[in-house]
Scaffold this motif. Structure first.
Motif, PDB file in Angstrom:
ATOM      1  N   CYS A   1      10.021   9.845   1.624  1.00 29.19           N
ATOM      2  CA  CYS A   1      11.029  10.850   1.273  1.00 29.19           C
ATOM      3  C   CYS A   1      12.239  10.809   2.193  1.00 29.19           C
TER       4      CYS A   1
ATOM      5  N   ASN B   1      11.796  11.369   5.920  1.00 31.50           N
ATOM      6  CA  ASN B   1      11.481  10.190   6.730  1.00 31.50           C
ATOM      7  C   ASN B   1      12.753   9.439   7.109  1.00 31.50           C
TER       8      ASN B   1
ATOM      9  N   THR C   1       5.991   5.769   7.813  1.00 29.78           N
ATOM     10  CA  THR C   1       5.236   5.625   6.562  1.00 29.78           C
ATOM     11  C   THR C   1       5.102   6.905   5.746  1.00 29.78           C
ATOM     12  N   CYS C   2       4.672   6.715   4.501  1.00 32.27           N
ATOM     13  CA  CYS C   2       4.468   7.815   3.552  1.00 32.27           C
ATOM     14  C   CYS C   2       3.027   7.814   3.049  1.00 32.27           C
ATOM     15  N   HIS C   3       2.451   9.001   2.909  1.00 30.95           N
ATOM     16  CA  HIS C   3       1.039   9.142   2.534  1.00 30.95           C
ATOM     17  C   HIS C   3       0.872   9.838   1.193  1.00 30.95           C
ATOM     18  N   ILE C   4       1.988  10.096   0.504  1.00 30.38           N
ATOM     19  CA  ILE C   4       1.951  11.006  -0.639  1.00 30.38           C
ATOM     20  C   ILE C   4       1.069  10.496  -1.781  1.00 30.38           C
TER      21      ILE C   4
ATOM     22  N   CYS D   1       3.677   9.877   7.922  1.00 26.87           N
ATOM     23  CA  CYS D   1       2.548  10.659   7.415  1.00 26.87           C
ATOM     24  C   CYS D   1       1.228   9.897   7.394  1.00 26.87           C
TER      25      CYS D   1
ATOM     26  N   VAL E   1      -0.860  16.148   0.041  1.00 28.68           N
ATOM     27  CA  VAL E   1      -1.217  15.937   1.449  1.00 28.68           C
ATOM     28  C   VAL E   1      -0.244  16.597   2.426  1.00 28.68           C
ATOM     29  N   VAL E   2       0.907  17.019   1.945  1.00 27.61           N
ATOM     30  CA  VAL E   2       1.957  17.464   2.874  1.00 27.61           C
ATOM     31  C   VAL E   2       1.519  18.563   3.852  1.00 27.61           C
TER      32      VAL E   2
ATOM     33  N   THR F   1      -0.165  16.613   6.544  1.00 31.71           N
ATOM     34  CA  THR F   1       0.569  15.600   7.310  1.00 31.71           C
ATOM     35  C   THR F   1       1.783  16.176   8.028  1.00 31.71           C
ATOM     36  N   ARG F   2       2.379  17.220   7.455  1.00 32.59           N
ATOM     37  CA  ARG F   2       3.593  17.771   8.068  1.00 32.59           C
ATOM     38  C   ARG F   2       3.334  19.131   8.716  1.00 32.59           C
TER      39      ARG F   2
ATOM     40  N   GLN G   1      10.597  20.344   3.103  1.00 32.55           N
ATOM     41  CA  GLN G   1       9.594  20.206   2.033  1.00 32.55           C
ATOM     42  C   GLN G   1       9.661  21.403   1.097  1.00 32.55           C
TER      43      GLN G   1
HETATM   44 FE1  SF4 Z   1       7.613  12.570   2.941  1.00 34.57          FE
HETATM   45 FE2  SF4 Z   1       5.393  13.670   1.951  1.00 34.57          FE
HETATM   46 FE3  SF4 Z   1       5.613  11.039   2.014  1.00 34.57          FE
HETATM   47 FE4  SF4 Z   1       5.284  12.474   4.245  1.00 34.57          FE
HETATM   48  S1  SF4 Z   1       3.802  12.271   2.564  1.00 34.57           S
HETATM   49  S2  SF4 Z   1       6.747  10.809   3.915  1.00 34.57           S
HETATM   50  S3  SF4 Z   1       6.452  14.290   3.789  1.00 34.57           S
HETATM   51  S4  SF4 Z   1       6.869  12.399   0.795  1.00 34.57           S
END
Ligand code: SF4
Ligand code: 5AD
Length: 435
Positions: free
Chosen positions: A13, A16, A48-51, A81, A162-163, A166-167, A198
């Protein structure tokens, strides 16, 4: 050996992207130099992204790709994430990873790099009370359109997402810090600021909400455009809707994810809106700002989604007539409630639904773009295009606009929109703004 050069690759996103810029500033302050894509660096940060599963797996394939034959391996920092979600497990899975740093611990990156350069393998995934924002240096670089994170984290716990893990919990940055950063960005050349969070519309500092923040930022000389993303329907208050009708610098664009048009699925997702409450917001928004471009996010194939549920999603697209939208196949994420729900939907059904949904979205996206044909408007030029003499920028409605002109990134130019495709517009210059 202490690394002298670095490279940061951000995925996922816009937050990031913002975090990547801030980490770069932090490392530069330590005397390290950023190298261009294609060049070798002593330190590579994978942000990285975990979405969804695919995004998370990409982190590991990228680590694998960094193995360089014949030359020394760079220090590898796994950030973002995936780092937060996996912690030290990431190093067990891929021993090439030297540093694991979660999104709330980026201010620790310089000391972690020093430790790693002496052979340690530091992992930092705490969500410390001291905010990383306080540790970042003052902004000295800006893009014509710059991101500014004002809110981070999420307390909404949608069952697929997951946000919140992770956030972390929702936090809002203090008013004064945001305003100071906005001034620094404008001084460094930003003409548009995109406020990020978010749940950006949940931003608050005491009695002040996002609408108040936007009204103050609109007073900054040299700042021409303000946007914000991503909004949660539950936080779409009247003050913010009114600001769209009253603040000319606030652009006519709203990203308001609905995810599904079925009330049953929305309940199972733990979204707090229904199709009716969502449509009521859209209606109010259009009353405040008739030309507003509405965009959204959709998930197809949430556990238990029936053909009837999916058709309700198609219906809400017809009702809203989205100017653009992002759509995804449901991806079961470890640790989220939906991952263990019964009736997970087979991939073939998700593929078929996604195709039908995207065909509809494309139809409305093209219709929206066509509705702007012949309009006189302004484009903020962001970068050079592929063709000679071509520049690319954004319209107020966030359409990507191609223009043949000799102007530069950062110019705000008067144009007429002359051609419309599903994903972009072409424009002809009317008169160039005096520099
Ligand atoms: Fe962004 Fe969500 Fe991906 Fe983390 S998991 S990088 S907050 S989109
Ligand atoms: N599977 C598929 N899409 C997801 N999103 C969030 N979590 C998932 C998931 N588990 C989508 C939502 C969200 C966007 C950023 O990503 O549509 O709004």
């Amino acid at each position: 050996m202490t690394p002298k050069t670095f490279k940061i690759k951000s995925f996922g996103c816009q937050m990031n992207v913002y975090d990547g810029e801030r980490m770069a500033e932090l490392l530069a302050e330590q005397g390290m130099r950023s190298v261009a894509e294609g060049e070798d660096a002593d330190l590579v940060v994978l942000n990285t992204c975990h979405i969804r599963e695919k995004a998370a797996e990409k982190a590991y394939s990228d680590v694998g790709r960094l193995r360089r034959e014949g030359s020394t391996k760079p220090l590898i920092a796994l950030a973002g994430c995936v780092a937060q979600a996996e912690g030290a497990e990431a190093q067990r899975r891929s021993p090439m990873i030297d540093i694991v740093v979660g999104p709330q611990a980026y201010h620790r990156l310089p000391e972690m790099v020093t430790k790693a350069s002496k052979g340690a393998r530091p992992v930092e995934t705490d969500m410390p009370a001291i905010s990383k924002f306080e540790a970042f240096p003052t902004r000295r670089h800006a893009n014509p359109s710059s991101f500014l994170t004002v809110q981070e984290g999420c307390d909404k716990f949608c069952t697929y997402c997951v946000v919140p893990y992770t956030r972390g919990a929702e936090i809002s940055r203090p008013w004064g810090d945001v305003v100071a950063e906005a001034h620094a960005l404008v001084d460094a050349g930003a003409r548009e600021i995109v406020l990020l969070g978010q749940n950006v519309n949940a931003w608050q500092d005491g009695a002040r909400g996002l609408a108040d923040l936007i009204r103050i930022l609109a007073k900054i000389d040299g700042l021409e455009r303000i946007r914000y993303t991503t909004s949660h329907p539950a936080e779409m208050n009247d003050a913010l809707i009114a600001a769209h009708g009253e603040v000319p610098k606030l652009m006519p664009y709203l990203h308001l994810p609905v995810q599904s048009g079925s009330s049953r699925v929305l309940r199972a997702m733990n979204r707090s809106h229904t199709p009716e409450t969502y449509l009521a917001i859209v209606e109010k928004m259009r009353a405040a700002r008739p030309d507003i471009a509405i965009s959204g996010d959709f998930i197809v194939g949430f556990p238990g989604e029936t053909e009837e549920d999916f058709e309700a999603t198609l219906q809400i697209i017809d009702a809203v007539r989205y100017a653009s939208a992002y759509s995804f196949k449901y991806s079961a994420r470890p640790g989220t409630p939906a991952a263990t729900m019964e009736d997970q939907i087979p991939l073939e059904i998700m593929d078929e639904r996604l195709q039908r949904l995207q065909a509809k979205i494309n139809h409305y996206q093209l219709a929206f773009n066509r509705s702007k044909l012949g309009s006189d408007t302004e484009v903020l030029i962001e970068r050079i295009g592929k063709l000679p003499g071509q520049m690319i920028g954004r319209s107020p409605w966030l359409q990507s606009v191609h223009v043949e002109t000799d102007c530069q990134a950062g110019d705000l130019i008067d144009v007429t929109l002359v051609a419309a495709g599903p994903n972009s517009m072409a424009a002809a210059v009317r008169s160039k703004e005096a520099a």
